[in-house]
Design a protein around this motif. Structure first.
Motif, PDB file in Angstrom:
ATOM      1  N   ILE A   1       0.959  -1.359  -0.426  1.00 49.98           N
ATOM      2  CA  ILE A   1       0.027  -0.097  -0.403  1.00 49.98           C
ATOM      3  C   ILE A   1       0.668   1.201  -0.341  1.00 49.98           C
ATOM      4  CG2 ILE A   1      -1.765  -0.913   0.700  1.00 49.98           C
ATOM      5  CD1 ILE A   1      -1.058   0.291   4.284  1.00 49.98           C
ATOM      6  N   GLY A   2       1.924   1.417  -0.314  1.00 48.28           N
ATOM      7  CA  GLY A   2       2.692   1.990  -0.207  1.00 48.28           C
ATOM      8  C   GLY A   2       3.276   2.400   1.208  1.00 48.28           C
ATOM      9  N   GLU A   3       4.054   3.956   1.519  1.00 51.92           N
ATOM     10  CA  GLU A   3       4.657   4.415   2.482  1.00 51.92           C
ATOM     11  C   GLU A   3       2.971   4.210   3.314  1.00 51.92           C
ATOM     12  OE1 GLU A   3       7.457   4.711   3.981  1.00 51.92           O
ATOM     13  OE2 GLU A   3       7.904   3.343   2.574  1.00 51.92           O
ATOM     14  N   PRO A   4       3.372   4.556   5.129  1.00 48.82           N
ATOM     15  CA  PRO A   4       2.160   4.528   5.396  1.00 48.82           C
ATOM     16  C   PRO A   4       1.729   5.873   5.787  1.00 48.82           C
ATOM     17  CG  PRO A   4       3.302   2.428   6.494  1.00 48.82           C
ATOM     18  CD  PRO A   4       4.407   3.223   5.660  1.00 48.82           C
ATOM     19  N   LEU A   5       0.749   6.599   5.444  1.00 43.72           N
ATOM     20  CA  LEU A   5       0.574   7.706   5.765  1.00 43.72           C
ATOM     21  C   LEU A   5       0.266   8.331   7.371  1.00 43.72           C
ATOM     22  CD1 LEU A   5      -0.382   8.539   2.374  1.00 43.72           C
ATOM     23  CD2 LEU A   5       2.161   9.371   3.404  1.00 43.72           C
ATOM     24  N   MET A   6      -1.092   7.257   7.650  1.00 43.95           N
ATOM     25  CA  MET A   6      -2.182   7.169   8.783  1.00 43.95           C
ATOM     26  C   MET A   6      -2.481   5.905   9.511  1.00 43.95           C
ATOM     27  SD  MET A   6      -4.922  10.408   7.885  1.00 43.95           S
ATOM     28  CE  MET A   6      -4.767   9.851   6.001  1.00 43.95           C
ATOM     29  N   ILE A   7      -3.194   5.744  10.958  1.00 44.49           N
ATOM     30  CA  ILE A   7      -3.318   4.977  11.278  1.00 44.49           C
ATOM     31  C   ILE A   7      -4.743   5.526  11.702  1.00 44.49           C
ATOM     32  CG2 ILE A   7      -3.339   2.694  12.318  1.00 44.49           C
ATOM     33  CD1 ILE A   7      -0.578   2.609  11.847  1.00 44.49           C
ATOM     34  N   HIS A   8      -5.593   4.679  11.591  1.00 40.72           N
ATOM     35  CA  HIS A   8      -6.994   4.528  12.303  1.00 40.72           C
ATOM     36  C   HIS A   8      -6.923   3.059  13.685  1.00 40.72           C
ATOM     37  CE1 HIS A   8      -7.492   8.994  10.172  1.00 40.72           C
ATOM     38  NE2 HIS A   8      -7.892   7.428   9.059  1.00 40.72           N
ATOM     39  N   ALA A   9      -7.348   3.125  14.103  1.00 41.48           N
ATOM     40  CA  ALA A   9      -7.372   2.208  15.158  1.00 41.48           C
ATOM     41  C   ALA A   9      -8.912   2.799  16.838  1.00 41.48           C
ATOM     42  CB  ALA A   9      -6.108   1.577  16.091  1.00 41.48           C
ATOM     43  N   ALA A  10      -9.238   1.251  17.356  1.00 40.47           N
ATOM     44  CA  ALA A  10     -10.410   1.054  17.857  1.00 40.47           C
ATOM     45  C   ALA A  10      -9.537  -0.150  18.851  1.00 40.47           C
ATOM     46  CB  ALA A  10     -11.078   1.406  18.066  1.00 40.47           C
ATOM     47  N   HIS A  11      -9.800   0.612  20.188  1.00 39.66           N
ATOM     48  CA  HIS A  11      -9.780  -0.417  21.214  1.00 39.66           C
ATOM     49  C   HIS A  11     -11.545  -0.240  22.527  1.00 39.66           C
ATOM     50  CE1 HIS A  11      -7.258  -3.176  24.513  1.00 39.66           C
ATOM     51  NE2 HIS A  11      -8.488  -3.534  24.581  1.00 39.66           N
ATOM     52  N   ARG A  12     -11.844  -1.058  21.589  1.00 42.73           N
ATOM     53  CA  ARG A  12     -13.313  -0.864  22.129  1.00 42.73           C
ATOM     54  C   ARG A  12     -13.396  -2.174  23.563  1.00 42.73           C
ATOM     55  NH1 ARG A  12     -15.265   0.376  16.870  1.00 42.73           N
ATOM     56  NH2 ARG A  12     -14.815   2.993  16.810  1.00 42.73           N
ATOM     57  N   ASN A  13     -14.568  -1.555  24.832  1.00 37.42           N
ATOM     58  CA  ASN A  13     -14.928  -2.948  25.642  1.00 37.42           C
ATOM     59  C   ASN A  13     -16.069  -2.980  25.888  1.00 37.42           C
ATOM     60  OD1 ASN A  13     -11.989  -2.760  26.324  1.00 37.42           O
ATOM     61  ND2 ASN A  13     -12.143  -4.607  27.350  1.00 37.42           N
ATOM     62  N   PRO A  14     -17.363  -3.752  26.470  1.00 34.40           N
ATOM     63  CA  PRO A  14     -17.910  -3.941  26.799  1.00 34.40           C
ATOM     64  C   PRO A  14     -18.632  -2.822  27.782  1.00 34.40           C
ATOM     65  CG  PRO A  14     -17.480  -6.023  26.909  1.00 34.40           C
ATOM     66  CD  PRO A  14     -16.698  -5.161  26.362  1.00 34.40           C
ATOM     67  N   THR A  15     -18.124  -2.903  28.751  1.00 35.83           N
ATOM     68  CA  THR A  15     -17.377  -2.220  30.077  1.00 35.83           C
ATOM     69  C   THR A  15     -16.628  -2.454  30.970  1.00 35.83           C
ATOM     70  OG1 THR A  15     -19.482  -1.841  32.332  1.00 35.83           O
ATOM     71  CG2 THR A  15     -18.558  -4.255  31.662  1.00 35.83           C
ATOM     72  N   VAL A  16     -16.286  -1.720  31.360  1.00 36.03           N
ATOM     73  CA  VAL A  16     -15.035  -1.919  33.112  1.00 36.03           C
ATOM     74  C   VAL A  16     -16.105  -1.669  34.552  1.00 36.03           C
ATOM     75  CG1 VAL A  16     -13.414  -1.542  31.324  1.00 36.03           C
ATOM     76  CG2 VAL A  16     -14.378   0.422  32.589  1.00 36.03           C
TER      77      VAL A  16
END
Length: 344
Positions: A145-160
Motif C-alpha cells: 500500500i506504499g508508505e504508511p501515512l495514517m493509522i486509525h485504530a480503536a480498542h472497545r470494551n463492553p464495560t469496565v
C-alpha cells in the motif's frame, strides 16, 4: 529439549499459561510455582496435577537450578524486581506486561540483560502473534500500500469496573496499541495528544470515556487511537493503515454470517480472551521454539518494554495537560538493533 518453567504469580493469567504449557503446547514443563498467596500456589499445583515445587517467594524459585525460565505473571509493580533477579541469575524470562511500571525500571532490566551478553527476556505483547496483525504487518513490509501515512485504530470494551479510572485507559488498554502499532510501522514515536470527547452516560465518575489519542511518529505517520471501554455492544478491535497507494485493514474476527428474519448479521465477541486466545498459544510456543533453535527468545524485547513504558508515561501526562507531549526515548542500544534487523 524441554524448557523447565518456574511461574511467579498463580492468578488468572498465570493459571492460563500453566494450562497451555502443560496441556496444549510442546517443549515446556512447569517445575516450580510461587505466589504471595501460598494457598493459590497450592491449589494451582493440585488443579493442574503438576509435579512442581511450591516456593515461598520468587527469590527461592529463581535459585532453583532446575528452573530454566521464569514466567512472570504476578502483580505489575512486582515485575521489575523479579525480572532483574532472574536475568542476573542467567535465567530466561517471559514477563507479562508491564515489564516494569516505570521507564527507569525497564532500563534497569535492559542494563542487566546487556551485561549477560545475550537476550533473555521476552515481554508478553501477544497481538504481534495474532494472525490478522501478522497479515497486516506483511502487507506493510511488502510495500503493498506504499508508505504508511495514517493509522486509525480503536480498542472497545463492553464495560469496565469501578477500579478502572482515566489513567487505566493507557496503562491497561492503550498499552497494547502502543506496542503493536510501533511494531507494524517500525517507527519510533515523537509526540502524543489526548482529546476527551463528550462523556458517555455509561462511565462512572472517575473515568473519562471515550478518549482519543493522537500519536505522531518521527517519520511523520499520524495515528488516531480511540479507547472506548463502555461501548456496550461488545469487544471490538479495529486497525486501518492508510498508505500512499491503498488502505489495509485488520481482518474481522471470524463469525458465521446469518441471513434470517429479514436481517444480515454476524456476531461480535464480548471477551478479550476469546479474541486473542490463539495468539497467546502461538506466542508462548514461539518463545519455547526460538530458545530451542537459537538460544534466545525472538519476540518483544526488554527494549520494547522500555518503549511502551516511556510512551505510556507521556500519554498519561497528555491526559492531564491536554497538550501535545513529547515522547523522548534514549538511543536504542546496538544490542537491540541487531534484533530489529533479524526480526523485521
Amino acid at each position: 529439549m524441554i524448557l523447565r518453567f518456574g511461574v511467579v504469580g498463580t492468578g488468572a493469567i498465570g493459571r492460563e499459561h500453566i494450562n497451555r504449557i502443560t496441556n496444549k503446547l510442546s517443549g515446556g514443563k512447569i517445575v516450580a510455582v510461587t505466589d504471595v498467596n501460598q494457598d493459590s500456589a497450592k491449589q494451582t499445583v493440585e488443579t493442574y496435577q503438576l509435579d512442581a515445587v511450591i516456593y515461598p517467594d520468587d527469590k527461592a524459585l529463581i535459585a532453583d537450578e532446575n528452573v530454566d525460565v521464569v514466567l512472570v505473571t504476578s502483580w505489575g509493580p512486582a515485575h521489575e524486581e523479579t525480572v532483574v533477579a532472574a536475568v542476573e541469575a542467567g535465567k530466561y524470562v517471559f514477563c507479562e506486561k508491564p515489564l516494569a511500571t516505570t521507564a527507569a525500571g525497564c532500563m534497569r532490566i535492559v542494563e542487566a540483560e546487556m551485561k549477560q551478553g545475550k537476550k533473555l527476556v521476552q515481554v508478553g505483547f501477544m497481538r504481534r502473534y495474532d494472525t490478522g496483525y501478522a497479515q497486516l504487518k506483511q502487507v506493510i513490509a511488502n510495500n503493498e500500500i506504499g508508505e504508511p501515512l495514517m493509522i486509525h485504530a480503536a480498542h472497545r470494551n463492553p464495560t469496565v469496573g469501578e477500579n478502572y479510572v482515566t489513567e487505566t485507559a493507557v496503562q491497561d488498554t492503550l498499552i497494547h496499541e502502543i506496542d503493536v502499532l510501533h511494531w507494524l510501522v517500525n517507527d519510533d514515536y515523537k509526540t502524543v495528544q489526548v482529546t476527551f470527547p463528550r462523556k458517555t452516560k455509561n462511565a462512572h465518575g472517575k473515568l473519562q470515556d471515550p478518549q482519543l489519542f493522537t500519536i505522531e511518529t518521527i517519520g511523520g505517520i499520524v495515528m488516531n487511537v480511540e479507547v472506548f471501554v463502555n461501548c456496550k455492544y461488545g469487544y471490538d478491535i479495529q486497525c486501518e493503515v492508510v498508505g500512499e497507494d491503498g488502505i489495509a485493514k485488520l481482518p474481522e474476527f471470524p463469525s458465521v454470517v446469518m441471513r434470517k428474519s429479514e436481517q444480515l448479521s454476524t456476531n461480535i465477541l464480548n471477551d478479550w480472551k476469546y479474541r486473542f486466545m490463539d495468539a497467546y498459544n502461538v506466542e508462548i510456543q514461539d518463545f519455547i521454539d526460538s530458545i530451542a533453535k537459537s538460544g534466545e527468545p525472538e519476540g518483544p524485547t526488554s527494549w520494547d518494554g522500555y518503549i511502551a513504558a516511556v510512551t505510556s508515561d507521556a500519554c498519561v501526562k497528555a491526559q492531564q495537560t491536554g497538550e501535545k507531549e513529547p515522547i523522548s526515548l534514549q538511543e536504542r542500544p546496538a544490542f537491540y538493533s541487531e534484533h530489529i534487523l533479524q526480526n523485521n
